[in-house]
Write an enzyme that holds these catalytic residues in place. Structure first.
Site, PDB file in Angstrom:
ATOM      1  N   GLN A 294      84.668 -55.557  63.457  1.00  0.00           N
ATOM      2  CA  GLN A 294      84.155 -54.500  63.250  1.00  0.00           C
ATOM      3  C   GLN A 294      83.026 -53.989  64.547  1.00  0.00           C
ATOM      4  O   GLN A 294      82.238 -54.772  64.951  1.00  0.00           O
ATOM      5  CB  GLN A 294      83.072 -54.403  61.889  1.00  0.00           C
ATOM      6  CG  GLN A 294      82.556 -52.882  61.681  1.00  0.00           C
ATOM      7  CD  GLN A 294      83.620 -51.900  61.577  1.00  0.00           C
ATOM      8  OE1 GLN A 294      84.729 -52.195  60.574  1.00  0.00           O
ATOM      9  NE2 GLN A 294      83.757 -50.801  61.828  1.00  0.00           N
TER      10      GLN A 294
ATOM     11  N   LYS B  71      87.276 -51.619  53.646  1.00  0.00           N
ATOM     12  CA  LYS B  71      88.449 -52.065  54.047  1.00  0.00           C
ATOM     13  C   LYS B  71      88.952 -53.388  53.262  1.00  0.00           C
ATOM     14  O   LYS B  71      89.836 -53.243  52.724  1.00  0.00           O
ATOM     15  CB  LYS B  71      88.368 -52.471  55.568  1.00  0.00           C
ATOM     16  CG  LYS B  71      88.456 -51.432  56.645  1.00  0.00           C
ATOM     17  CD  LYS B  71      87.806 -51.782  58.102  1.00  0.00           C
ATOM     18  CE  LYS B  71      87.668 -50.736  58.894  1.00  0.00           C
ATOM     19  NZ  LYS B  71      87.163 -51.000  60.118  1.00  0.00           N
TER      20      LYS B  71
ATOM     21  N   ASP C  60      94.152 -53.697  65.046  1.00  0.00           N
ATOM     22  CA  ASP C  60      93.523 -52.499  65.508  1.00  0.00           C
ATOM     23  C   ASP C  60      94.041 -51.973  66.764  1.00  0.00           C
ATOM     24  O   ASP C  60      93.964 -50.724  66.831  1.00  0.00           O
ATOM     25  CB  ASP C  60      91.881 -52.823  65.817  1.00  0.00           C
ATOM     26  CG  ASP C  60      90.877 -52.492  64.838  1.00  0.00           C
ATOM     27  OD1 ASP C  60      91.034 -51.594  63.969  1.00  0.00           O
ATOM     28  OD2 ASP C  60      89.776 -53.022  64.721  1.00  0.00           O
TER      29      ASP C  60
END
Ligand code: NAP
Length: 285
Positions: free
Chosen positions: A93, A49, A116
């Site tokens: 994460q 990422k 997200d």
């Protein structure tokens, strides 16, 4: 003959477009990625990422916290990132170590920076079809269909899997695109018969070679979200690719399918967040 939906190529062209867009923005989008603990797969995802951000010109900050990080320490970092003017997107994460509650952590993220799209505010917006961000993996699948000229409108779509991260939002996006959607899960009766109805079949199960040729209608489009390791540690999807691709009109491979698109959609969401926050600030003077 079946056509390959090449997520790597679609992703590369999408990222090139994003790079150009970012260069013309009045604000440099910024993403903070937070990793707690030493999970090796998560370490790879976080590294990928950060690299992808660099590739398109997004500023990124990486926070690697030890396994024993307390709830208070993590929430305090998120509060600090919520206030940071350089950061427009925050990604924690998952999975988190067991002593940390992912729901509480997601709730702590400013919904405007929730790239997200896991915060209940964003989940609700997706449900009513008035959203700022789309969850990255299902959004990646929709973009793969769009860029392959496949319109789900009026089609029978079957999604295998009902997780909050993939299956449920996938079904919702297909529904918004006017498909007739069936969601399957471990309690579905005669899964193969349900799947054979699908013009578009999306598998998000997490079991290697789960989708076999007898579950697929001749001419169907098959999208494989699964990421699994085979006996030799090789990355494979949910779909028995060699057999299933004999019947499909389009199929996405693993690797090189949905995976690269997921990260690309994260970049897109970060750009969207930066644009929205900048517009809000401009309005406030
Ligand atoms: P998950 O939370 O474990 O959900 C799996 C789903 O599959 C559940 O809804 C489960 O049903 C269903 N399932 C399990 N066994 C089944 C069976 N025998 N018949 C029918 N349905 C069955 O997984 P996830 O987070 O959604 O991820 C799914 C896969 O996608 C994993 O391989 C993951 O690694 C991959 N993934 C890939 C990306 C990417 O970027 N490529 C991103 C996210 C996830 P129940 O609900 O009834 O248990």
């Amino acid at each position: 003959m079946t056509k390959l939906i090449n997520g790597k190529e679609i992703s590369a062209s999408y990222r090139a477009e994003l790079k150009e867009k970012i260069a013309s923005l009045p604000v440099r989008p910024g993403l903070a990625v937070v990793l707690v603990g030493n999970d090796p797969a998560s370490q790879v995802y976080v590294r990928n990422k950060s690299r992808a951000c660099e590739e398109v010109g997004i500023y990124s900050e990486k926070y690697t916290l030890p396994e024993e990080t307390t709830r208070e320490q993590l929430l305090s970092l998120i509060a600090q990132l919520n206030e940071s003017p350089a950061i427009h997107g925050i990604l924690v994460q998952l999975p988190l170590p067991r002593h940390l509650d992912p729901e509480e952590v997601i709730l702590a993220i400013d919904p405007r920076k929730d790239v997200d799209a896991f915060h209940p505010v964003n989940v609700g917006k997706i449900m009513i079809g008035n959203f700022d961000f789309l969850p990255c993996t299902p959004a990646g699948v929709m973009e793969m269909l769009r860029r392959s000229g496949i319109d789900p409108a009026g089609k029978e779509c079957v999604v295998i899997g009902r997780s909050n991260i993939v299956g449920k939002p996938m079904a919702m996006l297909l529904l918004h695109a006017n498909a007739t959607v069936t969601v399957c899960h471990s309690k579905t009766r005669d899964l193969a018969a349900v799947c054979r109805r699908a013009d578009i079949l999306v598998s998000a199960v997490g079991k290697p070679r789960f989708v076999t040729a007898d579950m697929v209608k001749e001419g169907a489009v098959v999208i494989d979200v699964g990421t699994n390791r085979d006996e030799n540690g090789k990355l494979i999807g949910d779909v028995d690719f060699d057999a299933v691709s004999q019947k499909t009109s389009y199929i996405s491979p693993v690797p090189g399918g949905v995976g690269p698109m997921t990260i690309t959609m994260l970049l897109r969401n970060t750009v969207t967040a930066a644009e929205k926050i900048a517009a809000e600030q401009a309005k406030q003077g």
